[in-house]
Design an enzyme around this catalytic site. Sequence first.
Site, PDB file in Angstrom:
ATOM      1  N   GLU A 141       0.827  -1.206   0.000  1.00  0.00           N
ATOM      2  CA  GLU A 141       0.000   0.000   0.000  1.00  0.00           C
ATOM      3  C   GLU A 141       0.865   1.261   0.000  1.00  0.00           C
ATOM      4  OE1 GLU A 141      -3.114   2.864   0.474  1.00  0.00           O
ATOM      5  OE2 GLU A 141      -2.856   0.936  -0.532  1.00  0.00           O
TER       6      GLU A 141
ATOM      7  N   HIS B  85       2.263   2.035  -3.355  1.00  0.00           N
ATOM      8  CA  HIS B  85       1.254   2.633  -4.227  1.00  0.00           C
ATOM      9  C   HIS B  85       1.084   4.121  -3.934  1.00  0.00           C
ATOM     10  CE1 HIS B  85      -2.195   3.105  -6.744  1.00  0.00           C
ATOM     11  NE2 HIS B  85      -3.012   3.342  -5.730  1.00  0.00           N
TER      12      HIS B  85
END
Length: 320
Positions: free
Chosen positions: A56, A59
């Site tokens: 995450e 990203h």
Amino acid sequence: MRFRRFAWGVLGGNLFVILWGAFVRASGSGAGCGRHWPLCNGVALPSRPSTATLIELTHRISSGLALALVVLLFWWARREFPRGHRVRHSAGWALLFICSEALIGAGLVLLALVGRNDSLARAGYLAAHLCNTFLLLGSVALTAHWAAPNPQLQPPPAPAVRWGLAAGLALLLLVGMSGAVTALGDTLFPAASLNAAFRADRAAASHWLIRLRVLHPAIAVLTGLYLVGMIGVVGRTRPAVRDSGWGRAVLLLVLTQLSLGIANLLLLAPTALQLAHLLVADVLWIAVVVFAASALERGRQPERSAAIREIASAAGAASQ
């Protein structure tokens, strides 16, 4: 032209961010930073991050870099092109859509529309996310495409051509949004076998995400057939577009995408195939956007116009 190469590079960077975002969803890592944004688990850089947190966080960092690239693209477009130029406009739209992309991503985290959340709100949010992503990619692609020298002069397209191209783009948006919802269902409710998947699709007790899965393949096939027909019609009326290669690219991508869709169905949508399917969907959208822009282009011939002006100027000077 350096600006045009940079614009295509920005497009490639955004494709990477989009694919990594899909990997975040497919790997169940959307809650890797908890319900914190823009911080990750309350800090800028976690000291002992889990695998989900690393996925995450990667990203988020890549999304920030993509935003910076689009800001630079917008700034450069304003310096490179005169006021009112369409490259300025498309770069401005790209900046708008990447900002809304960041806000949508933040909303997914802050509203907890990640992980095992199977609500209607999450499905609708993902569909809107996909629509915004396509508009972002289209804006950056047009920025790169319109930065090229003006094409050869063409007659204005017929109204039927304009409406046909608009319908093709609208159908692709619909396919993409339905695909986002289908991918969510495949992630949250993986099937043990193909037969089990077919039974679940028809079972009244199945989750609504499972029952909706049958819509995406049907819409995709109809859209693919429409695009093939659209390329043929536009190619006959706009030979310059037909010869540019974008039409052939759309046809090849349609066939590739349908093949990947069948493979996803038969192999129960493994993550690698989902990512490949999304990549080709994005590239197909870009190809259709540029094809449509080329078909609608009336164009000018600045070199020829400049030569005519020079001849006229020389003739005027000789007559004096």
